[in-house]
Design a protein around this motif. Structure first.
Motif: not given
Lengths: 276, 165
Positions: B92-113
């Motif tokens: 769900s969209s929540h400040a704490l969850n957002l920290v986790f979501l950003i981490s996942i998306v950044i890792i996915a972005f860097r790995t993919l690139t």
């Protein structure tokens, strides 16, 4: 029912692989090296960078206040430069006289200079690129050398009408080797190829020097002018250490650049003159 | 309209902020455009198609303006838009969850690139560079994501915006 599900899964995998392959093919074909920017690319790049440049102005003003101390130091240095300028003018006159003597029309060192401001630095992490605010309309072409007061920093990778992208020497892309020379005595040089940059030690490497000459520490490393991109005699750095290979046949020279690649704000483009 | 403006501001900030921090900063490699897409997804209520198009165009703008490439980030952002949509199904969209979501998306972005750049052979990078690309991106993007999250929460109340929770 089971068979149908299994087929669906296979179908999905095949579709995924085809999409992935198409994606890679498109990206590879479109992003060829040495490609020229298309007209829409140039328009988008120039327009958005104009906005970035405008928004950057308050930061520049703020930075200007911080660097007031540096300005005083620079004024002191400028006084020293004046005396050097006189010597330089005299040397230029000598070169002109000598050229007339040998009927030489041009040298590799003939360039005009164009100052530029950095608009953005290394966006996206992977590209050791900086974007500067001078482009085709200012006479900038792909391949021109870019320097700071401390030495060479890279070359122009792509050009739009009002902006250019500079590929820094610190790029991990090892496909471009630069021909360099190390000054070992007043009129003696050792030649080699710049092999790459070690981001950990922050040193450049010149590999495969077969000549058996003594290379003193702090010897100047400059460009040879033997490639199309860089003019001769542009300072890159000073020799830091020399090591031999296992068979004691070739040397590897490590050298440091005086340029602070982390904080480049202003650069100079060495434009090639039409006559050179 | 407000979502597009926020994505565009993030895109401009992505280039602007590089002038403040050093070139290979250890903690401040920003991906503000991507983070803005992640924070804004819950506001694209029943407009998933618009979200994909926004992600693709934002990636293309990054490609053309800053990266000197074409389609690379456009298509990567599109793939990450699918990932973001998938992640929001479970988280769900929540400040704490957002920290986790950003981490996942950044890792996915860097790995993919990283893998795409190696596969297509445009550039070659060491594994250390890849690892550093992730560690140097987390802090600043999490901070920006949280700031944007609170701005959006404020705007949601002010402008009566609809959000998937």
């Amino acid at each position: 029912m089971y068979k149908q599900k299994k087929w669906d899964m296979r179908h999905l995998v095949v579709v995924f692989l085809i999409v992935l392959l198409l994606f890679l093919v498109i990206v590879t074909v479109v992003n060829k090296k040495d490609r020229n920017l298309s007209y829409p690319e140039k328009v988008i790049k120039d327009t958005t960078l104009l906005v970035v440049k405008t928004l950057k102005k308050p930061f520049d003003l703020l930075q200007g206040k911080v660097t007031d101390k540096k300005l005083k130091e620079l004024k002191e240095k400028a006084k020293q430069v004046d005396s050097m300028q006189a010597k330089y003018d005299e040397a230029l006159k000598d070169i002109k006289d000598l050229k007339e003597l040998v009927e030489l029309n041009s040298t590799l060192r003939e360039n005009s200079y164009l100052n530029a401001t950095v608009v953005s630095r290394n966006v996206g992490y992977w590209n050791q690129y900086i974007t500067i605010d001078k482009g085709k309309k200012n006479g900038v072409e792909v391949g021109y050398a870019v320097v700071t007061s401390a030495g060479l920093i890279g070359k122009i990778e792509s050009v739009s009408n009002f902006n250019s992208t500079v590929k820094l020497l610190t790029s991990e892309d090892v496909s471009d080797k630069i021909s360099v020379k190390i000054k070992v005595s007043d009129d003696d040089y050792v030649y080699g190829l710049l092999n790459g940059y070690n981001s950990k030690t922050k040193k450049f490497q010149i590999e495969g020097i077969a000549e058996n000459k003594e290379i003193p520490a702090d010897s100047l490393v400059t460009t040879t002018g033997l490639s199309n991109d860089f003019p001769s005699g542009v300072l890159i750095g000073k020799v830091d250490s020399i090591s031999k290979d296992h068979f004691d046949l070739a040397s590897t020279v490590s050298f440091k650049s005086e340029v602070d690649f982390e904080k480049i704000s202003y650069v100079t483009i060495l434009k090639k003159d039409a006559t050179s | 309209m407000i979502y597009f403006i926020i994505v565009f501001i993030s895109f401009l900030l992505e280039g602007l902020i590089t002038n403040i921090f050093s070139l290979n900063s250890l903690f401040f490699q920003n991906c503000f455009t991507l983070v803005s897409l992640l924070v804004l997804y819950p506001y694209f209520y029943h407009k998933t198609k618009t979200f994909y198009i926004t992600a693709f165009i934002a990636g293309m703008f990054l490609d053309i303006t800053y990266m000197n490439t074409v389609f690379l980030h456009g298509l990567i952002f599109l793939a990450l838009a699918f990932l973001i949509q998938y992640l929001y199904v479970y988280i769900s969209s929540h400040a704490l969850n957002l920290v986790f979501l950003i981490s996942i998306v950044i890792i996915a972005f860097r790995t993919l690139t990283y893998f795409i750049l190696i596969v297509i052979g445009v550039r070659s990078f060491s594994f250390l560079t890849y690892a550093r690309s992730i560690t140097s991106s987390l802090l600043i993007n999490i901070i920006y994501g949280l700031i944007l999250y609170w701005i959006m929460e404020f705007l949601k109340k002010k402008l009566n915006l609809t959000k998937i929770d």
